[in-house]
Design a protein around this motif. Sequence first.
Motif, PDB file in Angstrom:
ATOM      1  N   HIS A  68     -13.337 -16.951  52.202  1.00 11.97           N
ATOM      2  CA  HIS A  68     -12.438 -17.376  53.435  1.00 11.97           C
ATOM      3  C   HIS A  68     -11.223 -18.498  53.029  1.00 11.97           C
ATOM      4  CE1 HIS A  68     -15.419 -15.204  55.710  1.00 11.97           C
ATOM      5  NE2 HIS A  68     -16.192 -15.961  55.228  1.00 11.97           N
ATOM      6  N   SER A  69     -10.823 -18.299  52.009  1.00 15.41           N
ATOM      7  CA  SER A  69      -9.852 -19.215  51.395  1.00 15.41           C
ATOM      8  C   SER A  69      -8.336 -18.699  52.288  1.00 15.41           C
ATOM      9  CB  SER A  69      -9.787 -19.328  50.044  1.00 15.41           C
ATOM     10  OG  SER A  69      -8.383 -19.724  49.744  1.00 15.41           O
ATOM     11  N   PRO A  70      -7.781 -19.750  52.981  1.00 10.04           N
ATOM     12  CA  PRO A  70      -6.456 -19.485  53.337  1.00 10.04           C
ATOM     13  C   PRO A  70      -5.324 -19.638  52.301  1.00 10.04           C
ATOM     14  CG  PRO A  70      -7.037 -21.609  53.731  1.00 10.04           C
ATOM     15  CD  PRO A  70      -8.024 -21.267  53.117  1.00 10.04           C
ATOM     16  N   ALA A  71      -5.539 -19.917  51.151  1.00 12.44           N
ATOM     17  CA  ALA A  71      -4.445 -20.089  50.152  1.00 12.44           C
ATOM     18  C   ALA A  71      -4.099 -18.740  49.394  1.00 12.44           C
ATOM     19  CB  ALA A  71      -4.974 -21.162  49.113  1.00 12.44           C
ATOM     20  N   PRO A  72      -2.753 -18.554  49.549  1.00 12.34           N
ATOM     21  CA  PRO A  72      -2.380 -17.306  48.441  1.00 12.34           C
ATOM     22  C   PRO A  72      -2.122 -18.081  47.244  1.00 12.34           C
ATOM     23  CG  PRO A  72      -0.625 -18.041  49.910  1.00 12.34           C
ATOM     24  CD  PRO A  72      -1.672 -18.801  50.351  1.00 12.34           C
ATOM     25  N   THR A  73      -2.021 -17.189  46.019  1.00 13.78           N
ATOM     26  CA  THR A  73      -1.552 -17.897  44.920  1.00 13.78           C
ATOM     27  C   THR A  73       0.111 -17.218  44.908  1.00 13.78           C
ATOM     28  OG1 THR A  73      -3.472 -17.527  43.721  1.00 13.78           O
ATOM     29  CG2 THR A  73      -1.458 -17.856  42.403  1.00 13.78           C
ATOM     30  N   PRO A  74       0.924 -18.269  45.285  1.00 12.53           N
ATOM     31  CA  PRO A  74       2.346 -17.638  45.500  1.00 12.53           C
ATOM     32  C   PRO A  74       2.917 -17.075  44.667  1.00 12.53           C
ATOM     33  CG  PRO A  74       1.975 -20.109  45.852  1.00 12.53           C
ATOM     34  CD  PRO A  74       0.850 -19.814  45.028  1.00 12.53           C
ATOM     35  N   TRP A  75       4.029 -16.562  44.981  1.00 10.53           N
ATOM     36  CA  TRP A  75       4.831 -15.608  43.711  1.00 10.53           C
ATOM     37  C   TRP A  75       5.418 -16.661  42.812  1.00 10.53           C
ATOM     38  CZ3 TRP A  75       5.069 -10.558  43.639  1.00 10.53           C
ATOM     39  CH2 TRP A  75       4.670  -9.760  44.751  1.00 10.53           C
ATOM     40  N   HIS A  76       5.022 -16.134  41.667  1.00  2.91           N
ATOM     41  CA  HIS A  76       5.582 -16.760  40.443  1.00  2.91           C
ATOM     42  C   HIS A  76       5.734 -15.875  39.071  1.00  2.91           C
ATOM     43  CE1 HIS A  76       1.304 -16.870  39.714  1.00  2.91           C
ATOM     44  NE2 HIS A  76       1.543 -17.034  38.431  1.00  2.91           N
ATOM     45  N   GLN A  77       6.752 -16.414  38.112  1.00  5.22           N
ATOM     46  CA  GLN A  77       6.489 -15.910  36.832  1.00  5.22           C
ATOM     47  C   GLN A  77       5.862 -17.099  35.994  1.00  5.22           C
ATOM     48  OE1 GLN A  77      10.811 -16.147  36.994  1.00  5.22           O
ATOM     49  NE2 GLN A  77      10.977 -13.976  36.082  1.00  5.22           N
ATOM     50  N   ASP A  78       4.806 -16.510  35.115  1.00  7.07           N
ATOM     51  CA  ASP A  78       4.119 -17.223  34.517  1.00  7.07           C
ATOM     52  C   ASP A  78       4.853 -18.287  33.674  1.00  7.07           C
ATOM     53  OD1 ASP A  78       1.558 -16.434  35.616  1.00  7.07           O
ATOM     54  OD2 ASP A  78       1.139 -14.987  33.920  1.00  7.07           O
ATOM     55  N   GLU A  79       5.915 -17.757  33.046  1.00  9.37           N
ATOM     56  CA  GLU A  79       6.668 -18.355  32.019  1.00  9.37           C
ATOM     57  C   GLU A  79       7.260 -19.752  32.766  1.00  9.37           C
ATOM     58  OE1 GLU A  79       9.406 -15.881  29.922  1.00  9.37           O
ATOM     59  OE2 GLU A  79      10.400 -17.730  29.083  1.00  9.37           O
ATOM     60  N   ALA A  80       7.576 -19.757  34.025  1.00  9.15           N
ATOM     61  CA  ALA A  80       8.059 -21.061  34.859  1.00  9.15           C
ATOM     62  C   ALA A  80       7.060 -22.162  34.622  1.00  9.15           C
ATOM     63  CB  ALA A  80       8.087 -20.644  36.303  1.00  9.15           C
ATOM     64  N   TYR A  81       5.773 -21.853  34.228  1.00  9.77           N
ATOM     65  CA  TYR A  81       4.959 -22.941  34.044  1.00  9.77           C
ATOM     66  C   TYR A  81       5.085 -23.631  32.524  1.00  9.77           C
ATOM     67  CZ  TYR A  81       1.938 -22.352  38.060  1.00  9.77           C
ATOM     68  OH  TYR A  81       1.450 -22.231  39.550  1.00  9.77           O
ATOM     69  N   TRP A  82       5.784 -22.869  31.791  1.00 10.84           N
ATOM     70  CA  TRP A  82       5.739 -23.066  30.140  1.00 10.84           C
ATOM     71  C   TRP A  82       6.852 -23.836  29.853  1.00 10.84           C
ATOM     72  CZ3 TRP A  82       4.492 -17.336  28.247  1.00 10.84           C
ATOM     73  CH2 TRP A  82       3.269 -17.001  28.827  1.00 10.84           C
ATOM     74  N   SER A  83       6.960 -24.331  28.568  1.00  6.57           N
ATOM     75  CA  SER A  83       7.879 -25.161  28.160  1.00  6.57           C
ATOM     76  C   SER A  83       9.283 -24.734  28.260  1.00  6.57           C
ATOM     77  CB  SER A  83       7.548 -25.762  26.683  1.00  6.57           C
ATOM     78  OG  SER A  83       8.334 -26.462  26.147  1.00  6.57           O
ATOM     79  N   ASP A  84      10.463 -25.405  28.648  1.00  9.81           N
ATOM     80  CA  ASP A  84      11.588 -24.626  28.519  1.00  9.81           C
ATOM     81  C   ASP A  84      12.412 -24.500  27.260  1.00  9.81           C
ATOM     82  OD1 ASP A  84      12.279 -27.172  28.698  1.00  9.81           O
ATOM     83  OD2 ASP A  84      13.135 -27.175  30.772  1.00  9.81           O
TER      84      ASP A  84
END
Length: 272
Positions: free
Chosen positions: A117-133
């Motif tokens: 019953h978790s109200p939290a989606p995992t929002p739209w994202h690209q995994d690479e956005a988390y990584w080193s630029d």
Amino acid sequence: MPSPTVRLSPEQITAYHAQGYFSLPPITTPEELVKLRAIYDRLFEQRAGHAEGNHFDLAGIDEAGQAPVLPQILGPSKYAPELVTTLLRANCDAIAAQLCGPECLFRGDHAINKPPHSPAPTPWHQDEAYWSDDTLYAHALSIWVPFQDVNEANGCMQFIPGSHKLEVLPHHSINNDPRIHGLELDAGACDVSHPAICPIPAGGCTIHPSRTLHYTAPNRSAAPRRAYILIYHTEPVKLPAARNFYWNRAKHTAREERAQAARAGQAQGFKA
Ligand code: NI
């Protein structure tokens, strides 16, 4: 380690490169799945890696004493080495090699445990956005494995076909709060109104490269939605000029504070 049992068809390999995702039926056995679920639940019960900042809230501010909205563990196989010698792992290694060649190696894993019953989606994202630029990979992909059947109602994967061909798009911290680890694609950066929804059975998987836009809905079921994710990529290549992932530079999370404190404590220990 067991011998892999998965052999991808030419159609599946073509779908991966053309669409930016595909799914597979179970790549583990029912017996192994029982063991995997027990390991997974134990790690979350113990909050494995909390002191080092590897257990944290992906979608909340991760304050001490507060139940996490979307608990995540980075590197679960560091805390449960038995995850390394599974048929699941052997098959994931084989899938990455068949898609992207033998240089596409296992580089890390994580686990996202969406509570009942978790109200939290995992929002739209690209995994690479988390990584080193300042780093690129010729190939980078994630294999997403649920430990129970998944559908739209409990948070199966959803993808935007073809989005793996885009650059990394602008993201921001969830709720625009830099204390929150999770990222969300900026509104209007891409049309996400027609996703491909990928229900799969327990122990099946979806596979996507690092720029495919993806999302999972809130878990409206009465059971946890356990997902285990394995990341593979080729050797990193340093960019002559960094891209600007400003959304990561603004971050200030409790998780990072714990990680820094743990590193400092370790350095202190080495000196003593
Ligand atoms: Ni992701």
